[in-house]
Design an enzyme around this catalytic site. Structure first.
Site, PDB file in Angstrom:
ATOM      1  N   GLY A 122     -24.200 -16.417 -25.456  1.00 29.94           N
ATOM      2  CA  GLY A 122     -23.439 -15.408 -25.263  1.00 29.94           C
ATOM      3  C   GLY A 122     -22.665 -15.544 -24.336  1.00 29.94           C
ATOM      4  O   GLY A 122     -21.562 -16.170 -23.985  1.00 29.94           O
ATOM      5  N   ASN A 123     -22.559 -13.670 -23.869  1.00 28.97           N
ATOM      6  CA  ASN A 123     -21.341 -13.025 -22.660  1.00 28.97           C
ATOM      7  C   ASN A 123     -21.919 -12.617 -21.522  1.00 28.97           C
ATOM      8  O   ASN A 123     -23.375 -11.960 -21.886  1.00 28.97           O
ATOM      9  CB  ASN A 123     -20.163 -13.371 -23.501  1.00 28.97           C
ATOM     10  CG  ASN A 123     -20.539 -12.296 -24.140  1.00 28.97           C
ATOM     11  OD1 ASN A 123     -20.202 -10.583 -23.423  1.00 28.97           O
ATOM     12  ND2 ASN A 123     -20.056 -11.956 -24.974  1.00 28.97           N
ATOM     13  N   HIS A 124     -21.197 -11.859 -20.370  1.00 28.75           N
ATOM     14  CA  HIS A 124     -21.580 -12.242 -19.646  1.00 28.75           C
ATOM     15  C   HIS A 124     -21.344  -9.809 -19.599  1.00 28.75           C
ATOM     16  O   HIS A 124     -21.396  -9.229 -19.207  1.00 28.75           O
ATOM     17  CB  HIS A 124     -21.131 -11.115 -18.238  1.00 28.75           C
ATOM     18  CG  HIS A 124     -20.983 -13.187 -17.535  1.00 28.75           C
ATOM     19  ND1 HIS A 124     -23.046 -13.506 -17.159  1.00 28.75           N
ATOM     20  CD2 HIS A 124     -20.827 -14.124 -17.332  1.00 28.75           C
ATOM     21  CE1 HIS A 124     -22.587 -15.038 -16.948  1.00 28.75           C
ATOM     22  NE2 HIS A 124     -20.773 -15.248 -17.183  1.00 28.75           N
ATOM     23  N   ALA A 176     -18.379  -6.580 -26.423  1.00 24.64           N
ATOM     24  CA  ALA A 176     -17.390  -7.996 -26.742  1.00 24.64           C
ATOM     25  C   ALA A 176     -18.500  -9.528 -27.477  1.00 24.64           C
ATOM     26  O   ALA A 176     -19.184 -10.009 -27.262  1.00 24.64           O
ATOM     27  CB  ALA A 176     -18.228  -8.696 -25.181  1.00 24.64           C
TER      28      ALA A 176
END
Ligand code: CTP
Length: 397
Positions: free
Chosen positions: A208-210, A275
């Protein structure tokens, strides 16, 4: 509709002034900021104290306070207002408004106001029917003012007929409908993506990402408040929308792609702020991967670039806006993406800017259009940034 709207309520000398207390209460309850101006006669029917308490603002009665000399700036008041409502509007005030007489604060504010003005007359039936009053009403309508017509009923004089001020509830719904019709994106369909995507490695792990989704939700909410019919496709997030919109929750890039493709042909504006993962595991293990070996590598494949795909599908009636999150050569990368993905605007975030990026409540953006003209914005809250982005998009419509 009324949330955060600045409303000037002008109250004239009429027995219907007692209803202005309910009117103020309803407007404030609906989220409006209300400032009340009373004519000298109105103050005989209802006290400033009542209306100041209900509106949570001092009530204006004259150009200046006799004891302190504090001046009530009619120009500032007029410019502050998003809408001006005169209720009850007496025959006397309607006549002054129609002819441009401004011998009191209320009529001076009327002349200074640039916003839509609504009048809700209240008077006895013969005064209402009189040719002079009807001519004044016609004049006001010709200036673009709006009439909330009086109803029929028993009047203060004991006579029965037309002239009774519309009920506060009717006035509020008339005003709400006026605001709705004024919305610049009414009837427009908008697609916004937000948040991260999660690419499953096995049933318990993911890449995943932030991204928090804050920026995308702020944009979706802003579009909805401008009257658009918004579809928000979001990855996993704790964010909540404050507006009514069609929210579609997805997890992976592939799910976001499928949802976007399905929604895209129907919308006029698309803003891709999600994102999206650029890579996803080649295979997803069906059972939890056990830590048997000392090293472990994961084979990844590129995801489809959703924005680029939509850029290929885009027709001339559609606007497509992308984001670029960069850490170096920011402007060159952003302009490259704008052209490559066939976008109308690109919003650049640089992680080198303090206060910009994931999980923050603020952001700092630069927007490029197709001609590579750039607009640089200050660091602002994401809600304010969303307003800037939507304003830039509105300029293209
Ligand atoms: N985007 C997308 N689908 C992907 C990857 C990105 O739609 N699979 C969109 C994002 O929503 C964003 C824009 O493309 O609007 C740019 O994303 P960004 O991560 O900055 O750039 P990439 O195009 O992925 O390029 P790179 O990672 O090489 O910077």
């Amino acid at each position: 509709m009324l949330k955060d709207k600045n409303i000037i309520l002008g109250v004239c000398g009429s027995i219907a002034a007692y209803k202005s207390a309910t009117l103020v209460r309803l407007l404030v309850k609906a989220g409006a900021n209300v400032k009340v101006i009373l004519t000298a006669d109105a103050a005989n029917f209802i006290t400033p104290l009542t209306l100041a308490t209900l509106s949570k603002h001092p009530v204006y009665t004259q150009y200046f306070e006799e004891e302190t000399g504090v001046w009530s700036n009619h120009v500032e008041l007029g410019l502050w207002a998003d809408y001006m409502l005169v209720a009850p509007a007496s025959a006397n005030t309607l006549a002054k408004m129609a002819t441009g007489l401004c011998d009191n604060l209320l009529t001076a504010v009327y002349l200074s106001a640039k916003c839509p003005v609504l009048v809700a007359p209240a008077m006895d039936l013969d005064m209402w029917k009189h040719e002079t009053t009807q001519t004044n009403i016609e004049k006001l309508l010709s200036y673009g003012n709006l009439l909330i017509a009086p109803g029929k009923g028993e009047l203060a004089s004991g006579l029965y007929g037309e002239g009774r001020m519309a009920e506060p509830e009717e006035i509020v719904s008339f005003l709400s409908e006026t605001i709705r019709k004024d919305l610049p994106l009414l009837g427009k369909k908008v697609l916004v993506t937000a948040g991260p995507t999660y690419e499953a490695i096995d049933p318990v792990r993911f890449i995943g990402n932030h991204s928090s989704g804050k920026m995308g939700f702020a944009i979706a909410d802003r579009f909805a408040s401008l009257g658009a019919d918004v579809t928000l496709i979001t990855g996993p997030t704790a964010e909540k929308s404050t507006q009514q919109l069609n929210r579609i929750d997805v997890v992976s890039a592939a799910q976001m792609l499928a949802a976007c493709k399905k929604a895209f042909s129907d919308v006029q504006i698309t803003v891709m702020s999600a994102a999206v993962a650029d890579y996803t595991p080649v295979t997803t293990a069906s059972q939890k991967i056990k830590k048997t070996s000392s090293e472990f590598s994961l084979e990844l494949k590129k995801t489809e670039d959703i924005l680029a795909t939509l850029g290929k599908l885009k027709t001339k009636n559609q606007l497509l806006v992308g984001f670029a999150l960069e850490t170096e050569n920011e402007e060159e990368h952003a302009k490259g993406k704008l052209t490559r993905k066939n976008l109308d605007l690109i919003v650049l975030n640089s992680l080198n800017d303090k206060g910009a990026g994931f999980k923050m409540d603020t952001n700092k953006i630069t927007i490029f259009n197709k001609a590579f003209e750039k607009t640089v914005f200050e660091m602002k809250s994401k809600t304010e940034v969303a307003k800037d982005i939507c304003s830039e998009i509105l300029k293209l419509i």
